[in-house]
Write an enzyme that holds these catalytic residues in place. Sequence first.
Site, PDB file in Angstrom:
ATOM      1  N   GLU A   1       0.812  -1.219   0.000  1.00 53.43           N
ATOM      2  CA  GLU A   1       0.000   0.000   0.000  1.00 53.43           C
ATOM      3  C   GLU A   1       0.846   1.271   0.000  1.00 53.43           C
ATOM      4  OE1 GLU A   1      -2.747  -0.453   3.281  1.00 53.43           O
ATOM      5  OE2 GLU A   1      -4.039  -1.770   2.134  1.00 53.43           O
TER       6      GLU A   1
ATOM      7  N   GLU B   1      -6.704  -7.732  -1.421  1.00 55.99           N
ATOM      8  CA  GLU B   1      -7.182  -7.745  -0.036  1.00 55.99           C
ATOM      9  C   GLU B   1      -8.636  -7.314   0.023  1.00 55.99           C
ATOM     10  OE1 GLU B   1      -5.027  -5.444   2.847  1.00 55.99           O
ATOM     11  OE2 GLU B   1      -3.066  -5.993   2.040  1.00 55.99           O
TER      12      GLU B   1
END
Lengths: 650, 650, 650
Positions: free
Chosen positions: B145, B298
């Site tokens: 991320e 995710e």
Amino acid sequence: MPELYYGGDYNPEQWSPEVWAEDMALMKAAGVNLATVGVFSWSSLEPEPGRYEFGWLDQVLDLLHSNGIRANLATPTASPPPWFSLAHPDALPVTADGVRLLHGSRDTYCVCAPAYREAAVGIAKVLGERYGDHPALAMWHVHNEYGSTCHCDHVAVAFRSWLQRRYGDLPALNAAWTTAFWSQGYSAWEQVFPPRRTQYLPNPSQMLDFRRFLSDELLDAYREQRTVLRGFNPDIPITTNFVFGPWVPVDHWRWAREVDLVAIDHYPGSAGIEAEQDTAFGADLARAWGGGRWLLMEQAASVINQGGRMKAKEPGRMTRNSLSHLARGSAGALFFQWRASQGGAERFHSGMVPHAGPDTRAFREITELGALLPRLAEADPAEVEAEVAILWDAESWWATQGPALPSPQIDYLAAVQAAHRQLWNLGVPTDFAQPSSDLTAYRAVIVPSLYLVSDEAAAALSRYADGGGQLLITSLSGIADPTTQIRLGGYPGAFRELLGIRVEEFQPVDGRIELDTGAIAEGWSERVLLEGAEAIAHYQGGTLDGMPAITRHANAWYTSTWLTDPAYEALMEQVVRAAGITPPGLPRGVEVVTRRAGDTQYRFVLNHTTEPAGLPYGGFDLVTGEVTGDRFTVPAGGWAVLRNSTAPTG
Amino acid sequence: MPELYYGGDYNPEQWSPEVWAEDMALMKAAGVNLATVGVFSWSSLEPEPGRYEFGWLDQVLDLLHSNGIRANLATPTASPPPWFSLAHPDALPVTADGVRLLHGSRDTYCVCAPAYREAAVGIAKVLGERYGDHPALAMWHVHNEYGSTCHCDHVAVAFRSWLQRRYGDLPALNAAWTTAFWSQGYSAWEQVFPPRRTQYLPNPSQMLDFRRFLSDELLDAYREQRTVLRGFNPDIPITTNFVFGPWVPVDHWRWAREVDLVAIDHYPGSAGIEAEQDTAFGADLARAWGGGRWLLMEQAASVINQGGRMKAKEPGRMTRNSLSHLARGSAGALFFQWRASQGGAERFHSGMVPHAGPDTRAFREITELGALLPRLAEADPAEVEAEVAILWDAESWWATQGPALPSPQIDYLAAVQAAHRQLWNLGVPTDFAQPSSDLTAYRAVIVPSLYLVSDEAAAALSRYADGGGQLLITSLSGIADPTTQIRLGGYPGAFRELLGIRVEEFQPVDGRIELDTGAIAEGWSERVLLEGAEAIAHYQGGTLDGMPAITRHANAWYTSTWLTDPAYEALMEQVVRAAGITPPGLPRGVEVVTRRAGDTQYRFVLNHTTEPAGLPYGGFDLVTGEVTGDRFTVPAGGWAVLRNSTAPTG
Amino acid sequence: MPELYYGGDYNPEQWSPEVWAEDMALMKAAGVNLATVGVFSWSSLEPEPGRYEFGWLDQVLDLLHSNGIRANLATPTASPPPWFSLAHPDALPVTADGVRLLHGSRDTYCVCAPAYREAAVGIAKVLGERYGDHPALAMWHVHNEYGSTCHCDHVAVAFRSWLQRRYGDLPALNAAWTTAFWSQGYSAWEQVFPPRRTQYLPNPSQMLDFRRFLSDELLDAYREQRTVLRGFNPDIPITTNFVFGPWVPVDHWRWAREVDLVAIDHYPGSAGIEAEQDTAFGADLARAWGGGRWLLMEQAASVINQGGRMKAKEPGRMTRNSLSHLARGSAGALFFQWRASQGGAERFHSGMVPHAGPDTRAFREITELGALLPRLAEADPAEVEAEVAILWDAESWWATQGPALPSPQIDYLAAVQAAHRQLWNLGVPTDFAQPSSDLTAYRAVIVPSLYLVSDEAAAALSRYADGGGQLLITSLSGIADPTTQIRLGGYPGAFRELLGIRVEEFQPVDGRIELDTGAIAEGWSERVLLEGAEAIAHYQGGTLDGMPAITRHANAWYTSTWLTDPAYEALMEQVVRAAGITPPGLPRGVEVVTRRAGDTQYRFVLNHTTEPAGLPYGGFDLVTGEVTGDRFTVPAGGWAVLRNSTAPTG
């Protein structure tokens, strides 16, 4: 007959000596017998490093003594003077953001700074030496409201030492803190810090251990002063005033063992019946900490100096609040402060003598209470008896202040207060206990949201229920072990077997929840599977429709949802009745606290309503000195203290 | 037939090896075929500088391999260990206020710090060398991320270099940033800084360029690792998981070109139909970034660990969310994380295996989805076809996050989501495109609040409409050029001629706005003059009474106000019908996504309502393996995947 | 006949010279005769230390001159250029938290930094030398909106000097600041600091003195520039533009004595009738500061660049706002800014020439107003006459911004505006005065929440009432002396005898309060005892039921509660009628301001309603140049300026 303390913080250094003379006259008129002096007097006592000015305090103590008023003498260590900041800038506290605070308020010290600790012991020694044998001295008041936090490098050093004592080595700390998550593994002690500002969510175990550490570190600082003061006169009791709030990293159960008399400051923030409930809550908690005997060290005569709007106490409330504390075992009723300040940040905090002076409604009520207290002293040896206990646990509070819990509405204090409030509303006397306490004396024990619990404490609660006690456990109990790691296999971890249930998932919700009993709850629900328990209420509607909401497994009750007050009170009544306790059925808002000494019984009756309240008993009213009939009416907003034995003196 | 990925983040370093054995059994039971390992493992892999512990990872990769599960191996560079902070304090990030953050969470690094960059490449190299040829290795997952920000002096140096490359010299920068305003003219490069705390409103062009710079700088850091990893085994695809949010300074269009497979993390924050719309939005955007093929890296099995209240997914939602992603082209369905953590800040984020263990509703749903996926794999080569595109532009987002815009309610993301939501409600498949994309394939293009636009992109949009495409532009489009300077002469600057209007003034308003068509809007209005366009709706009441609110100029439509959903949907339907598209007329809350490969058509049907939904077609249902009749009913909350060819396998 | 100023801030450095030519043409078309230049031009004038670029300003001033437009030339000292920050980092301001701000906005300087002061005087000297005799020069505009705060060590040094001058020695400071409270006693001057972040509530006296100090220090900085500029050409008037807001530490009464023409910036934040009331409030205050003559230096043509939503002015409001200022004595109507910026943080602040250019409703209204102004100039020597004054006192404002007041709703500015609003609604002309002003000329004086008052001022107000003036004092007046220490013996301390009351306690409440007159109040009540006064309204319900709420003691009126507007207006009307003033009975929302010069009377009539308004008089309308009948109708949203003498010219 013992004397009840009456008085408050007395800060003559804010006033000229002419005012002192008036103070003595007014204190005598008000029945004051204890004055707390010196709490924030460091800069007045030691205006420059090593230069002391004791003249004014000598004079004040002598004045008090000659007027028959005793002194509760404080060490002024909660606020070092400005010169201290300049001499020891490293002893100023630092926020988690790294901002070093400056003097200009109060409590601007770091408890871990060696210079501060040395100076604190030093000023205590000087005071102990000078005043340890003063005839006015009744009590030592160490410091004030311990609870300040710091994140500086001194704190880091002390925190590491504490952690070394707790965990022994880093692998144990890494395991307890789950540092494998997010790559936080420590390979050297100097990598460990107090929680400081970081990028995102902090480590919950680190947060919890930091509060544990602070409680211990602050307690060490207290003990150092206690040792010094004890040395000068072993007969003078030593205490410190406990402050209580979400920001305070102090485990009062542990501290209570270290003071000669548990003392609390109590400032309910609200103005309605909640303030009365909060008063009873604080007093019951203090009684538990103190093992029955304690002292209300500070309350407000009227408005409280808080961030928001200041609520004035309406006529009579100050007296009822005081009686609520006295009924629950306080050794007196003290105030912050004697005279409302003319300047400074708390100039609008009410005093026993308000800005408007003694010719005021407020001071007249103070005087009336002062006249009443000696008549209540006979009840002092009598004891409050409670058959129900609520568990209170600072560590569960701290753990539920950690980051990223399943709901921002999780509030341990509110959960405990809600349990206490139901019992207060039912008129059932309540004690507080620790998870590790011996509970066998209680017919029922309430366990609100005991998030963190040790295996030993959980086992003891099981034994309690097996032994016949009724046990009511509420949601979010038993979730974590003392490291704050989750107990696996289903919630409520440590209590699953005892409760005969398994919770698969938490389901916090916005707003209202309905149960099939008609009960209303809110905010929180759980997917509960029965494993031995029976469901006594089910969810109605939503994704949990028809699933258990409240369960019972022999003596062990569980609510998986946050019941609103009426529903919670009904459940609580069911539990206490199962324990063989019959609520007295008082009118709502009328509070009766009973104290017993042998056959003598004292009923403190407080009518918090705006209607007169009839009671089905009478007696000798210590307030009026009159014997009432068999039935007795307390006026709206009024009070009575009824002794069953109707002889004029107890 | 391709295999769809199923699995999630697997963090065995948080658990003991006994748990690993259970993990393998449960993964196989659940149909897991891909495990993401190592994301935050730096401190477990390199507990001290230069001392590596690979034993556990060796063992885990071998275990996975022997169980037929492939590994998505991460470089752990999103969280350097605590030792790194102490060795390189200059590599810790600094806030705009000058606070240097400390480890204790995650992402505590400055991407511009040379020590960090060197260490990141270093650990990637070590991992590449050791595991590049491991038979379990399916994919490299670089970092996690990307999106952290810093304002330190390293960043200042890098920002200046970036600006030098962009502007060449200071006069160009001064002009682009309008530094003549408020005396901000720079006369030497070292005067230029990242935005740091300043006295009052900051410079909007500086703010925008800082986000552009960060996107590029983070991308450079990614590329450095990619180069290293590629060197060890050119056959392993390399990616990083995109995170998406207002705080993320990453232009995903540009990043998408640099990864072998676009991967996103997707966590809708809500719990109602909005969560389904948000899921479709994220998946459509990812499909656009990935050019059709991408991967859901995710998602949450149930509750999400966010600041606020955690919403549990009700039964079935996890499956519908996953099918929504798969329908839109995801190469699989992965989760964060396999097993819910026992400790750490995200201990209450749901796992595929919850705290309560595998004998739970949640894990059973995981297992059922795992069993379904292989049956859906045949649809993987089929493509989603969309005739409408919405423009998405990170720079317009960033520019409208700048200071002192005409309304605090301006929200680019919300504007784009509103456009997508109308099309979702209409059942019209939607792509996303860049302003610079070739749009000729689309019948209609929606341009929500494209605040910042280059001359070239504006011209291309004009050509698109001239060429016959329907173009709907919404308020606050075309306002600024790429420097974020306002286009003069009237709003919406770049699109005035195309739209045949001139807007004299913005008139943001509080609350509700009425149009003469009965449509309701809110928050925003404009004084629109027609210069060729016709008004198809007018303001009613207020100072704009009777003036144009919605206009049409040949194929170019404009709304000058923020329409509420029903009004916006009506306008959107008008535009798509003008483009020759007929919305399918599905029941509200029933979602159908169609994929085609030649003549074979797959309809993913998701019923998000609490009622069964009848559909006017059937086929071979890949979920049940049965052939349905001509009409088909999907149960409340249920799903189906219907192939038009009714042969048992596709 | 004098000329009224028309124009605004002109920032040609943001535009190319081609635009300048268009500017001149448009300015002439709009009737502009004054341009404020150079306000934020430091980096354009001195792009590097000591290297000046005057070419553009020479050219602009010549252009203005050749077009008959005069220049209001600013010193650019409100924003030093970036090079200055790097040369003198110690001159950047520091927050109370210790954050040193950086350039990138405006006002990034510390007024106490010697380097800043030297540089400010330096650039003023350079400008004075070069342009002091320029034929375009009409006025010097020193700096911009003085009011920035800093907490650095330079400030600490200056603050200590100021305190030494105020208090002489530390014992006096300790007494005035009540430092005995919380152990804040100072024993050396270097222990005294500006308020910086501290542990808990700060010292209120320190806070107040810090604002007093800043006002004086900023004024010194202004005076230094004035001295320099005066030296070059003693004929040019010198001023600075006052900004007004809760964050501004400037006592405008004192500053007004130091400028040749009081000038204000005025940006009402609201969009309804409140904006008109706020405009009248600001203009009346400015007239008071200026002793009748003053100048509106900045207003917005339409939207204002504030944090929140920007309100556009509907057609006509800009003109009515301007006329409201002109009616109250402004020497002109100026704007920020001439041309809306294309970039920079205030790019969405409206300009006289909007982004959409001159062919706009907005610019046409600007042009119409420009054409009207010369016709109004004949009214300029006429004076506004008011028989009522409201006291305005910066120190009471600052003192009620201090910590821990009895209610967070205490708002001095709102209290003064509420008093002014009632008089505005009644149509009664209002002056402002200082507590120390000679008030004998007024029939009535309103004293809203004069929290802090000296003995002398309190005595003067007593004499005023004794002399026959009607005096209305509102709650929270007279509470503190100039040290901000509470006056003892009962509230409202300094005014107890005058008002014939004694207030025992404040009782702030949540929400609504009822009086026995039917009046509704809210938020604040007091326990009032009559000591000579009569009660003209009593509390009804609550703990104060039946006690006095509003009292009268001869000419001295008191309200102890915060009346809502209708109740406050009724009380205000009672007071002014007692003073012999009859409100004119205008239609609600119609504003008439009357100016007189001998027998000539000018009535500025502003109809803020959406209905035409009939007035019982007419005259020569300076707007239309026509003589009206005896009755006159002003259109909805319209205006007129009626001269009683009907000759074509005044």
